[in-house]
Scaffold this motif. Structure first.
Motif, PDB file in Angstrom:
ATOM      1  N   HIS A 171      -7.508 -11.944 -21.087  1.00  9.86           N
ATOM      2  CA  HIS A 171      -7.228  -9.965 -21.080  1.00  9.86           C
ATOM      3  C   HIS A 171      -6.455  -9.577 -21.059  1.00  9.86           C
ATOM      4  N   ARG A 172      -4.574 -10.207 -20.300  1.00  3.07           N
ATOM      5  CA  ARG A 172      -3.110  -9.921 -20.071  1.00  3.07           C
ATOM      6  C   ARG A 172      -3.033 -10.130 -21.735  1.00  3.07           C
ATOM      7  N   GLY A 173      -3.918 -11.501 -22.184  1.00  2.00           N
ATOM      8  CA  GLY A 173      -3.304 -11.724 -23.597  1.00  2.00           C
ATOM      9  C   GLY A 173      -2.553 -12.638 -23.283  1.00  2.00           C
ATOM     10  N   ASP A 174      -2.695 -13.537 -22.508  1.00  2.00           N
ATOM     11  CA  ASP A 174      -1.093 -14.691 -21.926  1.00  2.00           C
ATOM     12  C   ASP A 174      -1.637 -15.775 -23.175  1.00  2.00           C
ATOM     13  N   PRO A 175      -0.668 -16.382 -23.278  1.00  2.00           N
ATOM     14  CA  PRO A 175      -1.059 -17.538 -23.942  1.00  2.00           C
ATOM     15  C   PRO A 175      -1.087 -18.931 -23.722  1.00  2.00           C
ATOM     16  N   PRO A 176      -1.571 -19.777 -24.725  1.00  2.00           N
ATOM     17  CA  PRO A 176      -2.514 -20.907 -23.479  1.00  2.00           C
ATOM     18  C   PRO A 176      -1.974 -20.976 -22.744  1.00  2.00           C
ATOM     19  N   GLU A 177      -0.787 -21.983 -22.524  1.00  2.00           N
ATOM     20  CA  GLU A 177      -0.703 -22.374 -21.408  1.00  2.00           C
ATOM     21  C   GLU A 177      -0.533 -21.821 -19.989  1.00  2.00           C
ATOM     22  N   ASP A 178       0.040 -20.716 -20.281  1.00  4.36           N
ATOM     23  CA  ASP A 178      -0.125 -20.066 -19.044  1.00  4.36           C
ATOM     24  C   ASP A 178      -1.337 -19.616 -18.246  1.00  4.36           C
ATOM     25  N   VAL A 179      -2.744 -19.295 -19.602  1.00  2.42           N
ATOM     26  CA  VAL A 179      -4.044 -19.099 -19.017  1.00  2.42           C
ATOM     27  C   VAL A 179      -4.189 -19.923 -18.242  1.00  2.42           C
ATOM     28  N   ARG A 180      -4.134 -21.862 -18.467  1.00  2.00           N
ATOM     29  CA  ARG A 180      -3.844 -22.820 -18.198  1.00  2.00           C
ATOM     30  C   ARG A 180      -3.475 -22.594 -16.957  1.00  2.00           C
ATOM     31  N   GLU A 181      -2.072 -22.613 -16.535  1.00  2.00           N
ATOM     32  CA  GLU A 181      -1.170 -22.232 -15.136  1.00  2.00           C
ATOM     33  C   GLU A 181      -2.028 -21.384 -14.441  1.00  2.00           C
ATOM     34  N   ALA A 182      -2.611 -20.300 -14.388  1.00  2.00           N
ATOM     35  CA  ALA A 182      -3.505 -19.146 -14.187  1.00  2.00           C
ATOM     36  C   ALA A 182      -4.989 -19.398 -13.206  1.00  2.00           C
ATOM     37  N   MET A 183      -5.397 -20.795 -14.239  1.00  4.12           N
ATOM     38  CA  MET A 183      -6.701 -20.901 -13.645  1.00  4.12           C
ATOM     39  C   MET A 183      -6.149 -22.290 -12.774  1.00  4.12           C
ATOM     40  N   ARG A 184      -5.442 -23.134 -12.993  1.00  5.54           N
ATOM     41  CA  ARG A 184      -4.554 -23.936 -11.856  1.00  5.54           C
ATOM     42  C   ARG A 184      -3.876 -22.991 -10.294  1.00  5.54           C
ATOM     43  N   LEU A 185      -3.557 -22.141 -11.239  1.00  3.40           N
ATOM     44  CA  LEU A 185      -3.516 -21.672  -9.589  1.00  3.40           C
ATOM     45  C   LEU A 185      -4.655 -21.307  -8.566  1.00  3.40           C
ATOM     46  N   GLY A 186      -5.988 -20.947  -9.570  1.00  2.00           N
ATOM     47  CA  GLY A 186      -7.529 -20.622  -9.230  1.00  2.00           C
ATOM     48  C   GLY A 186      -7.683 -21.442  -8.244  1.00  2.00           C
ATOM     49  N   ALA A 187      -7.820 -22.784  -8.522  1.00  2.00           N
ATOM     50  CA  ALA A 187      -8.265 -23.899  -7.388  1.00  2.00           C
ATOM     51  C   ALA A 187      -7.299 -24.377  -6.372  1.00  2.00           C
ATOM     52  N   ASP A 188      -6.237 -23.754  -6.641  1.00  2.00           N
ATOM     53  CA  ASP A 188      -5.195 -23.918  -5.807  1.00  2.00           C
ATOM     54  C   ASP A 188      -5.316 -23.107  -4.501  1.00  2.00           C
ATOM     55  N   LEU A 189      -5.737 -22.289  -5.081  1.00  2.00           N
ATOM     56  CA  LEU A 189      -5.544 -21.635  -3.859  1.00  2.00           C
ATOM     57  C   LEU A 189      -7.458 -21.304  -2.988  1.00  2.00           C
ATOM     58  N   VAL A 190      -8.091 -22.374  -3.521  1.00  2.00           N
ATOM     59  CA  VAL A 190      -9.197 -22.588  -3.268  1.00  2.00           C
ATOM     60  C   VAL A 190      -9.281 -24.149  -2.789  1.00  2.00           C
ATOM     61  N   LEU A 191      -8.165 -24.755  -2.514  1.00  2.00           N
ATOM     62  CA  LEU A 191      -8.292 -25.918  -1.943  1.00  2.00           C
ATOM     63  C   LEU A 191      -7.338 -25.396  -0.896  1.00  2.00           C
ATOM     64  N   ARG A 192      -5.867 -25.143  -1.268  1.00  2.00           N
ATOM     65  CA  ARG A 192      -5.236 -25.151   0.013  1.00  2.00           C
ATOM     66  C   ARG A 192      -6.187 -24.573   1.122  1.00  2.00           C
ATOM     67  N   GLY A 193      -7.075 -24.116   0.977  1.00  2.00           N
ATOM     68  CA  GLY A 193      -7.788 -23.141   2.146  1.00  2.00           C
ATOM     69  C   GLY A 193      -8.871 -24.181   2.654  1.00  2.00           C
ATOM     70  N   VAL A 194      -9.186 -25.629   1.670  1.00  2.00           N
ATOM     71  CA  VAL A 194      -9.561 -26.666   1.893  1.00  2.00           C
ATOM     72  C   VAL A 194      -8.561 -27.737   2.910  1.00  2.00           C
ATOM     73  N   GLU A 195      -7.888 -27.563   2.514  1.00  2.00           N
ATOM     74  CA  GLU A 195      -6.485 -28.504   2.400  1.00  2.00           C
ATOM     75  C   GLU A 195      -6.023 -27.963   4.373  1.00  2.00           C
ATOM     76  N   ALA A 196      -6.293 -26.680   3.936  1.00  2.00           N
ATOM     77  CA  ALA A 196      -5.439 -25.776   6.198  1.00  2.00           C
ATOM     78  C   ALA A 196      -6.790 -26.112   6.970  1.00  2.00           C
ATOM     79  N   ARG A 197      -7.961 -26.826   6.909  1.00  2.00           N
ATOM     80  CA  ARG A 197      -8.385 -26.912   7.466  1.00  2.00           C
ATOM     81  C   ARG A 197      -8.987 -28.655   8.222  1.00  2.00           C
ATOM     82  N   GLY A 198      -7.384 -29.429   7.562  1.00  2.00           N
ATOM     83  CA  GLY A 198      -7.340 -30.531   7.929  1.00  2.00           C
ATOM     84  C   GLY A 198      -7.926 -31.880   7.094  1.00  2.00           C
ATOM     85  N   PHE A 199      -8.364 -31.216   5.813  1.00  2.00           N
ATOM     86  CA  PHE A 199      -9.256 -32.898   5.041  1.00  2.00           C
ATOM     87  C   PHE A 199      -7.630 -32.808   4.071  1.00  2.00           C
ATOM     88  N   ARG A 200      -7.431 -33.962   4.137  1.00  2.00           N
ATOM     89  CA  ARG A 200      -6.702 -34.565   3.117  1.00  2.00           C
ATOM     90  C   ARG A 200      -7.074 -34.979   2.285  1.00  2.00           C
TER      91      ARG A 200
END
Length: 200
Positions: A171-200
């Motif tokens: 929606h912001r009109g980001d170029p492809p690589e920035d869209v992919r980085e945004a998607m990686r950030l979304g995944a990272d936010l969820v997985l950091r929460g999982v790792e904070a519970r002690g999973f590695r």
């Protein structure tokens, strides 16, 4: 790749480009398969040799991405924990999004889904398939660490975060690589929460 296969890929790409142009001009519901075939200078029979329906043009890489995620889980190292496996799986899937972003199919899919019940239903089906197949594979790979409900919840959170991030970036009109980085950030936010519970 031989000449015949290159010609087949070129024909497929011509149909994708023709469909995208028509969807942009007229809207998804107003375009027929016959119109796409005519614009691509092929027969409707040729269209159906490549795609089961016109909406498949906008989702042509979805199955490939699911397969990449499932492969990452199946090929995990014996001592690899599930958050690390999921990071690799999501990265493989997100990296494959490039063609959709470059062709404009991803952005068009987002825009058209706002007004097309057919595309909204297809998107919901796609998300449900990713969540279900990935959750099942994850639970089978880590039965002592992940309950089926936990695996389904985790995949629901991941798919939701990644898709929301991609839509916001598109929606912001980001170029492809920035869209992919945004998607990686979304995944990272969820997985950091999982790792904070002690999973590695």
């Amino acid at each position: 790749m031989g000449l015949r296969e290159r010609k087949k890929q070129r024909t497929r790409q011509d149909m994708i480009e023709a469909a995208i142009a028509l969807f942009e001009e007229r809207g998804f519901e107003e375009v027929t398969v016959a119109q796409i075939a005519e614009a691509a200078d092929v027969s409707t029979r040729t269209f159906f040799l490549h795609f089961a329906a016109k909406d498949d043009v906008l989702f042509e890489s979805a199955d490939v991405r699911i397969d990449l995620g499932l492969q990452a889980i199946a090929e995990r190292d014996p001592d690899e924990r599930f958050p690390a496996v999921l990071r690799r799986a999501m990265d493989e899937m997100i990296s494959n999004v490039g063609d959709d972003l470059v062709s404009g199919a991803a952005a068009l899919r987002v825009r058209l889904a706002a007004t097309s019940p057919t595309l909204r239903a297809r998107l919901a089906q796609q998300y449900a398939t990713i969540q279900s197949e990935m959750a099942d594979a994850l639970h089978k790979a880590f039965p002592d660490e992940l309950h089926p409900v936990g695996a389904a919840t985790l995949m629901g959170a991941l798919v939701g975060a990644v898709s929301a991030a991609s839509v916001a970036a598109i929606h912001r009109g980001d170029p492809p690589e920035d869209v992919r980085e945004a998607m990686r950030l979304g995944a990272d936010l969820v997985l950091r929460g999982v790792e904070a519970r002690g999973f590695r």
